[in-house]
Design a protein around this motif. Structure first.
Motif, PDB file in Angstrom:
ATOM      1  N   MET A 213     -19.251  58.219 -11.849  1.00  0.00           N
ATOM      2  CA  MET A 213     -19.336  58.194 -13.313  1.00  0.00           C
ATOM      3  C   MET A 213     -18.845  56.860 -13.862  1.00  0.00           C
ATOM      4  N   ALA A 214     -17.855  56.248 -13.202  1.00  0.00           N
ATOM      5  CA  ALA A 214     -17.358  54.948 -13.648  1.00  0.00           C
ATOM      6  C   ALA A 214     -18.455  53.891 -13.593  1.00  0.00           C
ATOM      7  N   TYR A 215     -19.275  53.930 -12.533  1.00  0.00           N
ATOM      8  CA  TYR A 215     -20.412  53.007 -12.430  1.00  0.00           C
ATOM      9  C   TYR A 215     -21.478  53.351 -13.454  1.00  0.00           C
ATOM     10  N   ALA A 216     -21.768  54.651 -13.593  1.00  0.00           N
ATOM     11  CA  ALA A 216     -22.847  55.082 -14.486  1.00  0.00           C
ATOM     12  C   ALA A 216     -22.568  54.706 -15.938  1.00  0.00           C
ATOM     13  N   PHE A 217     -21.294  54.769 -16.357  1.00  0.00           N
ATOM     14  CA  PHE A 217     -20.935  54.460 -17.744  1.00  0.00           C
ATOM     15  C   PHE A 217     -20.467  53.015 -17.905  1.00  0.00           C
ATOM     16  N   LYS A 218     -20.684  52.189 -16.865  1.00  0.00           N
ATOM     17  CA  LYS A 218     -20.407  50.756 -16.908  1.00  0.00           C
ATOM     18  C   LYS A 218     -18.935  50.436 -17.190  1.00  0.00           C
ATOM     19  N   ALA A 219     -18.056  51.362 -16.841  1.00  0.00           N
ATOM     20  CA  ALA A 219     -16.632  51.056 -16.916  1.00  0.00           C
ATOM     21  C   ALA A 219     -16.218  50.195 -15.732  1.00  0.00           C
ATOM     22  N   PHE A 220     -16.918  50.372 -14.609  1.00  0.00           N
ATOM     23  CA  PHE A 220     -16.632  49.599 -13.398  1.00  0.00           C
ATOM     24  C   PHE A 220     -17.955  49.070 -12.857  1.00  0.00           C
ATOM     25  N   ALA A 221     -18.014  47.749 -12.623  1.00  0.00           N
ATOM     26  CA  ALA A 221     -19.256  47.144 -12.148  1.00  0.00           C
ATOM     27  C   ALA A 221     -19.113  46.609 -10.725  1.00  0.00           C
ATOM     28  N   ARG A 222     -18.089  45.788 -10.493  1.00  0.00           N
ATOM     29  CA  ARG A 222     -17.894  45.222  -9.157  1.00  0.00           C
ATOM     30  C   ARG A 222     -16.415  44.900  -8.969  1.00  0.00           C
ATOM     31  N   PRO A 223     -15.949  44.924  -7.734  1.00  0.00           N
ATOM     32  CA  PRO A 223     -14.523  44.695  -7.471  1.00  0.00           C
ATOM     33  C   PRO A 223     -14.121  43.240  -7.681  1.00  0.00           C
ATOM     34  N   ARG A 224     -13.063  43.067  -8.447  1.00  0.00           N
ATOM     35  CA  ARG A 224     -12.424  41.756  -8.581  1.00  0.00           C
ATOM     36  C   ARG A 224     -10.924  41.989  -8.407  1.00  0.00           C
ATOM     37  N   LYS A 225     -10.178  41.764  -9.479  1.00  0.00           N
ATOM     38  CA  LYS A 225      -8.762  42.119  -9.417  1.00  0.00           C
ATOM     39  C   LYS A 225      -8.607  43.630  -9.268  1.00  0.00           C
ATOM     40  N   VAL A 226      -9.436  44.356 -10.018  1.00  0.00           N
ATOM     41  CA  VAL A 226      -9.456  45.816  -9.925  1.00  0.00           C
ATOM     42  C   VAL A 226     -10.553  46.170  -8.930  1.00  0.00           C
ATOM     43  N   LYS A 227     -10.176  46.683  -7.781  1.00  0.00           N
ATOM     44  CA  LYS A 227     -11.120  46.784  -6.664  1.00  0.00           C
ATOM     45  C   LYS A 227     -11.888  48.101  -6.593  1.00  0.00           C
ATOM     46  N   THR A 228     -11.385  49.167  -7.221  1.00  0.00           N
ATOM     47  CA  THR A 228     -12.048  50.464  -7.136  1.00  0.00           C
ATOM     48  C   THR A 228     -11.931  51.191  -8.473  1.00  0.00           C
ATOM     49  N   PRO A 229     -12.785  52.192  -8.733  1.00  0.00           N
ATOM     50  CA  PRO A 229     -12.617  53.024  -9.934  1.00  0.00           C
ATOM     51  C   PRO A 229     -11.256  53.708  -9.982  1.00  0.00           C
ATOM     52  N   ALA A 230     -10.695  54.041  -8.806  1.00  0.00           N
ATOM     53  CA  ALA A 230      -9.361  54.644  -8.787  1.00  0.00           C
ATOM     54  C   ALA A 230      -8.315  53.673  -9.325  1.00  0.00           C
ATOM     55  N   HIS A 231      -8.432  52.392  -8.969  1.00  0.00           N
ATOM     56  CA  HIS A 231      -7.513  51.390  -9.498  1.00  0.00           C
ATOM     57  C   HIS A 231      -7.659  51.269 -11.019  1.00  0.00           C
ATOM     58  N   LEU A 232      -8.895  51.315 -11.492  1.00  0.00           N
ATOM     59  CA  LEU A 232      -9.124  51.230 -12.933  1.00  0.00           C
ATOM     60  C   LEU A 232      -8.503  52.428 -13.649  1.00  0.00           C
ATOM     61  N   LEU A 233      -8.653  53.596 -13.071  1.00  0.00           N
ATOM     62  CA  LEU A 233      -8.077  54.796 -13.674  1.00  0.00           C
ATOM     63  C   LEU A 233      -6.551  54.732 -13.639  1.00  0.00           C
ATOM     64  N   GLN A 234      -6.019  54.084 -12.619  1.00  0.00           N
ATOM     65  CA  GLN A 234      -4.575  53.902 -12.540  1.00  0.00           C
ATOM     66  C   GLN A 234      -4.081  53.050 -13.709  1.00  0.00           C
ATOM     67  N   ILE A 235      -4.828  52.013 -14.049  1.00  0.00           N
ATOM     68  CA  ILE A 235      -4.483  51.180 -15.203  1.00  0.00           C
ATOM     69  C   ILE A 235      -4.512  52.011 -16.478  1.00  0.00           C
ATOM     70  N   VAL A 236      -5.554  52.834 -16.624  1.00  0.00           N
ATOM     71  CA  VAL A 236      -5.674  53.687 -17.810  1.00  0.00           C
ATOM     72  C   VAL A 236      -4.467  54.607 -17.937  1.00  0.00           C
ATOM     73  N   MET A 237      -4.048  55.207 -16.842  1.00  0.00           N
ATOM     74  CA  MET A 237      -2.931  56.149 -16.889  1.00  0.00           C
ATOM     75  C   MET A 237      -1.596  55.445 -17.130  1.00  0.00           C
ATOM     76  N   LEU A 238      -1.443  54.230 -16.639  1.00  0.00           N
ATOM     77  CA  LEU A 238      -0.224  53.478 -16.918  1.00  0.00           C
ATOM     78  C   LEU A 238      -0.121  53.171 -18.410  1.00  0.00           C
ATOM     79  N   TYR A 239      -1.256  52.751 -18.987  1.00  0.00           N
ATOM     80  CA  TYR A 239      -1.261  52.343 -20.389  1.00  0.00           C
ATOM     81  C   TYR A 239      -1.250  53.554 -21.329  1.00  0.00           C
ATOM     82  N   CYS A 240      -2.104  54.538 -21.056  1.00  0.00           N
ATOM     83  CA  CYS A 240      -2.241  55.681 -21.952  1.00  0.00           C
ATOM     84  C   CYS A 240      -1.330  56.845 -21.559  1.00  0.00           C
TER      85      CYS A 240
END
Length: 296
Positions: A26-53
């Motif tokens: 779903m992260a790819y489908a909704f263009k929240a995650f496109a390719r790994p850079r500093k944030v390497k996986t959708p799980a890492h991105l979700l980790q950022i969301v949970m830290l902030y929110c």
């Protein structure tokens, strides 16, 4: 005391197990995650969301926590990634929260309201959450997240004939309520007579009378001796009209005095003198006209 990075990491691993298996796709489908850079996986991105929110960390603190847990990252990068997550998170929320499909012939009582959210260090509203709860089945009917410009309106929600919507004073929108009435949707609203004028209706009236007098709600309720009042009324907006009822319940003496006190305090803050007019749905004589006015 701040939470240690190791405990944060363990808690996040437990959180991931509660997500639907397709959260990464779903992260790819909704263009929240496109390719790994500093944030390497959708799980890492979700980790950022949970830290902030979830933990309510500031952007700089979120960047520091993620650096300790995974890889060095800046707060500017954190902000950029968060801005792309909205549609993905909405879709995840709809997938995870309980819902039900109600038969079209069934009665649904839906409670609707909106709330404002502020991020760390914010000086005003950052987001608005609009939610409808199906009280009949105790399930989530609809949820929407908007920016600060997303005002409250019943038009945000899906309705079907036979629904009854219970809404607060922010939804005193005559045109919208009449449109819902035409679709077979009833509305119970905490009345703000300034925003939604009512007109006198006789019980046997079948159509709006253009000569009908506008109802002075405050004056009418002050003249009542009963503790409860139900009055047939017309709601009018442009070329549309519809029948409804105004229901009022007298406040107990203690609650009435508290309402008068709030009225006087509000007037003093604005440099005015309280005259017994309706404030927040209450009258100076203790009659509460903020009880439901049911249109439809």
């Amino acid at each position: 005391m701040s939470q240690a990075p190791q405990s944060i990491d363990l808690a996040f691993e437990a959180f991931l197990k509660e997500l639907p298996p397709e959260y990464a796709e779903m992260a790819y489908a909704f263009k929240a995650f496109a390719r790994p850079r500093k944030v390497k996986t959708p799980a890492h991105l979700l980790q950022i969301v949970m830290l902030y929110c979830g933990l309510d960390q500031a952007l700089r603190t979120t960047a520091g926590s993620f650096t300790l847990l995974e890889e060095r990252i800046t707060d500017a990068t954190i902000l950029q990634r968060l801005r792309a997550c909205g549609p993905w998170l909405k879709a995840l929320l709809h997938t995870m929260l309980p819902s039900t499909k109600t038969a079209l012939t069934a009665l649904r009582l839906l409670i609707v309201d909106g709330s404002s959210l502020q991020g760390p260090g914010a000086e005003g509203t950052d987001y608005r959450v609009h939610l409808a709860l199906d009280l009949t089945n105790m399930t989530l009917h609809a949820v929407d997240v908007t920016g600060v410009d997303g005002g409250e309106s019943p038009t945000r929600y899906p309705w079907q004939a036979g629904d009854i919507a219970l809404v607060d004073r922010g939804y005193n929108q005559p045109r919208v309520i009449l449109d819902l009435f035409a679709r077979g949707v009833g509305v119970i609203v905490r009345l703000n007579p300034t925003a939604m004028p009512l007109f006198v209706r006789s019980l046997d009236a079948e159509a709006f009378d253009p000569t009908a007098a506008r109802l002075d709600v405050a004056a009418h309720l002050r003249a009542q001796s009963a503790d409860t009042v139900s009055l047939p009324v017309w709601l009018r907006a442009q070329e549309a009209s519809g029948p409804g009822w105004l229901h009022a319940v007298r406040l107990p003496p203690e609650a009435a005095e508290a309402a008068r006190r709030r009225c006087r305090q509000a007037a003093q803050r604005k440099g005015r003198t309280a005259r017994g007019h309706p404030v927040s749905g209450r009258l100076g004589d203790g009659v509460h006209h903020g009880a439901p006015g049911n249109f439809g």
